[in-house]
Design a protein around this motif. Structure first.
Motif, PDB file in Angstrom:
ATOM      1  N   LEU A 193       0.812  -1.221   0.000  1.00 16.08           N
ATOM      2  CA  LEU A 193       0.000   0.000   0.000  1.00 16.08           C
ATOM      3  C   LEU A 193       0.847   1.274   0.000  1.00 16.08           C
ATOM      4  CD1 LEU A 193      -2.774  -1.165   2.478  1.00 16.08           C
ATOM      5  CD2 LEU A 193      -3.154  -0.429   0.105  1.00 16.08           C
TER       6      LEU A 193
ATOM      7  N   ASP B 123      -1.989  -3.818  -2.664  1.00 17.03           N
ATOM      8  CA  ASP B 123      -3.275  -3.700  -1.971  1.00 17.03           C
ATOM      9  C   ASP B 123      -3.251  -4.291  -0.558  1.00 17.03           C
ATOM     10  OD1 ASP B 123      -3.420  -6.446  -2.353  1.00 17.03           O
ATOM     11  OD2 ASP B 123      -5.224  -6.400  -3.612  1.00 17.03           O
ATOM     12  N   ASP B 124      -2.047  -4.343   0.074  1.00 14.67           N
ATOM     13  CA  ASP B 124      -1.991  -4.796   1.460  1.00 14.67           C
ATOM     14  C   ASP B 124      -0.866  -4.075   2.194  1.00 14.67           C
ATOM     15  OD1 ASP B 124      -2.805  -6.149   3.714  1.00 14.67           O
ATOM     16  OD2 ASP B 124      -2.624  -8.149   2.831  1.00 14.67           O
TER      17      ASP B 124
ATOM     18  N   PRO C  44     -10.239  -3.012  -2.199  1.00 13.17           N
ATOM     19  CA  PRO C  44      -9.113  -3.757  -1.644  1.00 13.17           C
ATOM     20  C   PRO C  44      -8.499  -3.131  -0.396  1.00 13.17           C
ATOM     21  CG  PRO C  44      -8.934  -3.620  -4.034  1.00 13.17           C
ATOM     22  CD  PRO C  44     -10.061  -2.719  -3.637  1.00 13.17           C
ATOM     23  N   ALA C  45      -8.394  -1.802  -0.356  1.00 12.68           N
ATOM     24  CA  ALA C  45      -7.801  -1.164   0.821  1.00 12.68           C
ATOM     25  C   ALA C  45      -8.666  -1.372   2.060  1.00 12.68           C
ATOM     26  CB  ALA C  45      -7.577   0.326   0.558  1.00 12.68           C
TER      27      ALA C  45
ATOM     28  N   ASP D  79      -1.393  -7.860  -5.748  1.00 11.83           N
ATOM     29  CA  ASP D  79      -2.738  -8.256  -5.325  1.00 11.83           C
ATOM     30  C   ASP D  79      -2.667  -9.445  -4.372  1.00 11.83           C
ATOM     31  OD1 ASP D  79      -3.663  -6.339  -7.202  1.00 11.83           O
ATOM     32  OD2 ASP D  79      -3.543  -7.840  -8.802  1.00 11.83           O
TER      33      ASP D  79
END
Length: 421
Positions: A43, A48-49, A88-89, A268
């Motif tokens: 992120l 997305d993590d 996703p966030a 992802d």
């Protein structure tokens, strides 16, 4: 790197990909092999993590080292991430709250908008690193664009972030990247590994571009991102063909070796499917004395690593001019090892080519460049160099389909680094 006059070693891999070596000549008996990924996003850029969650994924899944390489940042400044109501966030935030106590998750609100502070490497390193089991290597993807094409270079074991460069061509920009990294090496006395990423992404680099980058020592022969065109197309060569062209042209002109890296270029982490940029697709196995960033990078600089998308080698040996590769085979799976190289006296003819817009693409070279010198079926294969080879490398292809492939029909493979007689 396999190198003359004598380098011989045997490696035995267990399920976690750590290895025990039995060595002769100049190979230290205490050296082991470590599995790692050198191209990963969080992120802090377009992943997305959260970074510590990404690191934990790799640790749980049998990796021993990881370099998080977010775009144009070493993630060293304070940053508060806006968490949207969905997407996703939000999913990452929900999992983050579930896995961590409230003292670790720092939140603040501005009206109805939630923000979470992203942790920096010095903050989360102690949570995920484990002596002899898992280590983090500081990294950055230096990212630049020009005229709809990209110049992306991963820099590993950085002390300071490198700013994106400008120039009139992508080759000029990449040269400036390399110059910046060499300058940092001079200041810090630490070897920085610079890897040219996915040359076929947006069809950005040709083989001739890589030849012109004389200081470049590493590039991605495999990248698991589904949109980076590693196989090429009807007009443009795939990354393996680019590798053979560059090796042939460089090594017949007293140029430097070029090593091939496999990565997953993960972004992802919440949904796994071929269309997504998922972790676990490509990695490298590095032979080093200790699981430490400096030791790993020095081994890469020597060429002491191989690239894989699933095939594990149980033996890798050079004795004189004889190269031996053995595979830790799976039941019901067949393996073919191809020894690939170019012989001196090859047909040097090349033909200029252009795409439909008139932009130069990689020239067409003779089939004698990067030819299959020998092909062996089974879990053990050897090749004895005649002495007229410019270089030799091995590619192992299995009949085992790749789990969550990045392209249709992908099978598990491995690539050794090129050597010279």
């Amino acid at each position: 790197m396999w190198r003359a006059p004598l380098v011989a070693f045997v490696l035995l891999a267990n399920a976690s990909c750590q290895t025990t070596t039995v060595a002769t000549a100049d190979v230290a008996p205490a050296e082991s092999w470590w599995r790692g990924n050198t191209h990963t996003h969080t992120l802090w850029s377009d992943g997305d993590d959260f970074p510590e969650a990404v690191a934990e994924w790799y640790k749980r899944n049998g990796y021993q080292f990881l370099s998080i390489t977010d775009h144009n940042t070493l993630a060293s400044a304070e940053r508060w991430l806006r968490i949207p109501p969905n997407g996703p966030a939000r999913e990452a935030y929900t999992k983050y709250r579930e896995r961590n106590d409230t003292r670790w998750v720092e939140e603040r609100r501005s009206g109805d908008t939630l923000f979470v502070r992203l942790k920096r490497l010095p903050e989360y390193r102690a949570r995920v690193e484990e002596r002899g089991r898992f280590v983090l290597v500081p990294g950055e993807e230096i990212t630049q664009y020009l005229a709809g094409r990209g110049a992306h270079m991963n820099a590993l074991i950085l002390a300071d972030a490198v700013s994106e460069q400008t120039g009139t061509s992508l080759v000029e920009i990449l040269r400036k990247d390399l110059d910046s990294l060499r300058a940092q090496e001079g200041r810090t006395a630490r070897e920085i590994v610079a890897v040219l990423n996915h040359p076929n992404f947006l069809w950005s680099q040709t083989a001739e571009d890589l030849i012109a980058l004389t200081d470049l020592r590493f590039f991605e022969v495999y990248n698991g991102h589904p949109l980076v065109n590693i196989l090429g197309d009807s007009l443009r060569p795939g990354t393996e063909r680019i590798w053979d062209i560059v090796l042939t042209r460089r090594l017949t002109s007293d140029g430097a070796m070029l090593y091939g890296v496999a990565t997953d270029d993960a972004h992802d982490y919440h949904e796994f499917a071929p269309r997504h940029r998922n972790p676990g697709r490509g990695w490298i196995m590095v032979r080093a004395s200790t699981l430490a960033a400096d030791s790993l990078m020095r081994a890469m600089e020597r060429g002491d690593f191989y690239a894989s998308t699933g095939v594990t080698l149980s033996e890798l040996r050079r004795q004189g001019q004889r190269l031996t590769v053995a595979i830790m085979g799976d039941a019901g799976v067949s393996y073919t090892t191809q020894f690939i190289g170019t012989r001196r006296g090859y047909d040097t003819t090349s033909v200029a080519r252009h795409d439909s817009a008139g932009t130069p693409i990689t020239r067409r070279y003779s089939n004698e460049v990067g030819a299959v010198l020998s092909e062996v079926r089974g879990t053990s294969a050897s090749y004895t160099m005649r002495g007229d080879e410019v270089y030799v490398r091995a590619r192992v292809v299995s009949t085992k389909p790749k789990v969550n492939p990045s392209y249709a029909g992908e099978m598990e493979m491995a690539w050794t680094q090129p050597v010279q007689p």
